[in-house]
Design an enzyme around this catalytic site. Structure first.
Site, PDB file in Angstrom:
ATOM      1  N   GLY A   1     -16.756 -11.678   1.043  1.00 55.29           N
ATOM      2  CA  GLY A   1     -17.341 -11.945  -0.264  1.00 55.29           C
ATOM      3  C   GLY A   1     -17.457 -13.411  -0.623  1.00 55.29           C
ATOM      4  O   GLY A   1     -17.221 -13.777  -1.767  1.00 55.29           O
ATOM      5  N   THR A   2     -17.829 -14.224   0.352  1.00 55.07           N
ATOM      6  CA  THR A   2     -18.095 -15.633   0.021  1.00 55.07           C
ATOM      7  C   THR A   2     -19.517 -15.997   0.433  1.00 55.07           C
ATOM      8  O   THR A   2     -19.961 -15.626   1.521  1.00 55.07           O
ATOM      9  CB  THR A   2     -17.068 -16.589   0.665  1.00 55.07           C
ATOM     10  OG1 THR A   2     -17.453 -17.938   0.361  1.00 55.07           O
ATOM     11  CG2 THR A   2     -16.949 -16.430   2.167  1.00 55.07           C
ATOM     12  N   SER A   3     -20.185 -16.745  -0.444  1.00 55.45           N
ATOM     13  CA  SER A   3     -21.556 -17.174  -0.147  1.00 55.45           C
ATOM     14  C   SER A   3     -21.560 -18.342   0.835  1.00 55.45           C
ATOM     15  O   SER A   3     -22.616 -18.738   1.317  1.00 55.45           O
ATOM     16  CB  SER A   3     -22.270 -17.590  -1.436  1.00 55.45           C
ATOM     17  OG  SER A   3     -21.591 -18.689  -2.027  1.00 55.45           O
TER      18      SER A   3
ATOM     19  N   GLN B   1     -10.611 -18.612  -2.182  1.00 54.69           N
ATOM     20  CA  GLN B   1     -11.292 -19.561  -3.070  1.00 54.69           C
ATOM     21  C   GLN B   1     -11.168 -19.093  -4.516  1.00 54.69           C
ATOM     22  O   GLN B   1     -11.595 -19.789  -5.421  1.00 54.69           O
ATOM     23  CB  GLN B   1     -12.771 -19.642  -2.690  1.00 54.69           C
ATOM     24  CG  GLN B   1     -13.010 -20.130  -1.277  1.00 54.69           C
ATOM     25  CD  GLN B   1     -14.459 -19.914  -0.858  1.00 54.69           C
ATOM     26  OE1 GLN B   1     -15.335 -20.697  -1.190  1.00 54.69           O
ATOM     27  NE2 GLN B   1     -14.714 -18.843  -0.126  1.00 54.69           N
ATOM     28  N   ASN B   2     -10.626 -17.908  -4.705  1.00 54.28           N
ATOM     29  CA  ASN B   2     -10.597 -17.320  -6.046  1.00 54.28           C
ATOM     30  C   ASN B   2      -9.448 -17.879  -6.874  1.00 54.28           C
ATOM     31  O   ASN B   2      -8.420 -18.297  -6.348  1.00 54.28           O
ATOM     32  CB  ASN B   2     -10.490 -15.794  -5.962  1.00 54.28           C
ATOM     33  CG  ASN B   2     -11.724 -15.187  -5.330  1.00 54.28           C
ATOM     34  OD1 ASN B   2     -12.750 -15.856  -5.242  1.00 54.28           O
ATOM     35  ND2 ASN B   2     -11.626 -13.950  -4.886  1.00 54.28           N
TER      36      ASN B   2
ATOM     37  N   CYS C   1       1.217 -31.549 -22.420  1.00 58.63           N
ATOM     38  CA  CYS C   1       2.156 -31.941 -21.368  1.00 58.63           C
ATOM     39  C   CYS C   1       3.497 -32.286 -22.013  1.00 58.63           C
ATOM     40  O   CYS C   1       3.548 -33.079 -22.959  1.00 58.63           O
ATOM     41  CB  CYS C   1       1.601 -33.159 -20.626  1.00 58.63           C
ATOM     42  SG  CYS C   1       2.799 -33.872 -19.484  1.00 58.63           S
TER      43      CYS C   1
ATOM     44  N   ARG D   1     -12.414 -16.174 -19.764  1.00 58.48           N
ATOM     45  CA  ARG D   1     -12.349 -15.678 -18.373  1.00 58.48           C
ATOM     46  C   ARG D   1     -10.975 -15.105 -18.061  1.00 58.48           C
ATOM     47  O   ARG D   1     -10.842 -14.060 -17.441  1.00 58.48           O
ATOM     48  CB  ARG D   1     -12.659 -16.824 -17.390  1.00 58.48           C
ATOM     49  CG  ARG D   1     -14.129 -16.888 -17.061  1.00 58.48           C
ATOM     50  CD  ARG D   1     -14.520 -17.849 -15.989  1.00 58.48           C
ATOM     51  NE  ARG D   1     -13.913 -17.747 -14.670  1.00 58.48           N
ATOM     52  CZ  ARG D   1     -14.075 -16.742 -13.822  1.00 58.48           C
ATOM     53  NH1 ARG D   1     -14.800 -15.704 -14.143  1.00 58.48           N
ATOM     54  NH2 ARG D   1     -13.494 -16.771 -12.634  1.00 58.48           N
TER      55      ARG D   1
ATOM     56  N   CYS E   1      -1.131 -31.220 -16.277  1.00 60.62           N
ATOM     57  CA  CYS E   1      -1.485 -32.479 -16.928  1.00 60.62           C
ATOM     58  C   CYS E   1      -2.231 -33.322 -15.900  1.00 60.62           C
ATOM     59  O   CYS E   1      -1.842 -33.362 -14.730  1.00 60.62           O
ATOM     60  CB  CYS E   1      -0.203 -33.188 -17.373  1.00 60.62           C
ATOM     61  SG  CYS E   1      -0.492 -34.874 -17.911  1.00 60.62           S
TER      62      CYS E   1
ATOM     63  N   HIS F   1      -8.620 -23.334  -4.691  1.00 62.72           N
ATOM     64  CA  HIS F   1      -9.238 -23.885  -5.908  1.00 62.72           C
ATOM     65  C   HIS F   1      -8.376 -23.675  -7.149  1.00 62.72           C
ATOM     66  O   HIS F   1      -8.895 -23.691  -8.256  1.00 62.72           O
ATOM     67  CB  HIS F   1     -10.628 -23.256  -6.099  1.00 62.72           C
ATOM     68  CG  HIS F   1     -11.597 -23.622  -5.003  1.00 62.72           C
ATOM     69  ND1 HIS F   1     -12.697 -22.874  -4.664  1.00 62.72           N
ATOM     70  CD2 HIS F   1     -11.601 -24.690  -4.151  1.00 62.72           C
ATOM     71  CE1 HIS F   1     -13.345 -23.459  -3.660  1.00 62.72           C
ATOM     72  NE2 HIS F   1     -12.699 -24.548  -3.315  1.00 62.72           N
TER      73      HIS F   1
END
Ligand code: NAD
Length: 239
Positions: free
Chosen positions: A180-182, A95-96, A140, A64, A121, A113
């Site tokens: 663009g958020t559900s 939220q991205n 870590c 990703r 860690c 998020h």
């Protein structure tokens, strides 16, 4: 399309979800072409999955991350960043995890998020900026345990500092723009009702109606890259 003069509003919150980045080529989670049509979240995006099989989880996020690195901010990200430079009361709450708001030039972005571009860690919380390195084989520095992507996975607690900062911004917002958020991921989706009850002018930008559409006085049914520059035009002569 209705146009809004941002200078008429002291405080503005742009609340963004995966749809703001869809036209940059970053897949959304739900809907056609969504990531969860190809993967099961419990296999690649949970602490339990990371404990069970860190290689698979890291490989998923590395894929990703590499894909997002090849994507570019679109006119919606850029228009928001341009407004942030001109209007001291504009906050981006996202939220991205893709970092595209920052790459468009937004300096003050509350990431609810986390970010694909950091690792931490589980115990020590140390962050590693991955801007120019791969995810693999990160340990870590304090305990030597494998670090995990600094992303809020399914079942994780929320980032309390980010949620508190977002809550303060939403409480003060005179204009709240959800893009663009559900509105299906909680507790982030709760900011929509919060803004409504705090008295903000409510604008939704989404190609489709959502669970939360009833909260919005203005629903702009258009792709974000077209709707944001059209609905929030910069003053004459601005870049
Ligand atoms: P979602 O995938 O649940 O919903 C995306 C929404 O965007 C849908 O309502 C869809 O109709 C809308 N949309 C699609 N294309 C659009 C466009 N061009 N213009 C305007 N709207 C468009 O996304 P969500 O609500 O953000 O929730 C999913 C969670 O997944 C979030 O927590 C987020 O962290 C994460 N996520 C992030 C990214 C990213 O960083 N780009 C991508 C996928 C998922």
């Amino acid at each position: 399309m209705t146009a809004f003069a941002l200078h008429d509003y002291d405080r503005v919150v742009f609340f963004t979800g995966a749809g703001v980045s869809a036209e940059s080529g970053v897949p959304t989670y739900r809907g056609y072409g969504g990531i969860w049509a190809q993967y099961r979240p419990e296999d690649v995006a949970s602490e339990a999955a990371f404990q069970r099989d860190p290689e698979t989880v890291i490989a998923f996020h590395e894929t990703r991350r590499r894909h997002v690195a090849s994507c570019h901010p679109n006119p919606a990200h850029r228009q928001i960043a341009a407004w942030q430079r001109r209007h001291g009361g504009v906050t981006v709450v996202t939220q991205n995890t893709d970092g595209l708001h920052a790459r468009a030039g937004s300096e003050d972005v509350i990431e609810l998020h986390g970010s694909l571009w950091r690792m931490r860690c589980r115990q020590h919380g140390s962050m590693v900026d991955l801007s120019d390195g791969p995810y693999r084989q990160r340990q870590c520095p304090q305990c030597g345990q494998p670090m995990r992507p600094d992303i809020t996975w399914f079942g994780d607690p929320v980032d309390r500092d980010a949620f508190e900062a977002a809550g303060r911004a939403v409480q003060q917002a005179a204009l709240f723009v959800a893009i663009g958020t559900s509105a299906m991921v909680w507790p982030a989706a709760g900011f929509i009702e919060h803004a409504l009850h705090a008295g903000a002018t409510m604008v939704e930008v989404n190609t489709e109606a959502t669970e939360a559409s009833r909260c919005f006085a203005h629903c702009l049914r258009a792709p974000a890259s077209q709707a944001i520059p059209a609905a929030f035009p910069l003053p004459e002569g601005a870049d």
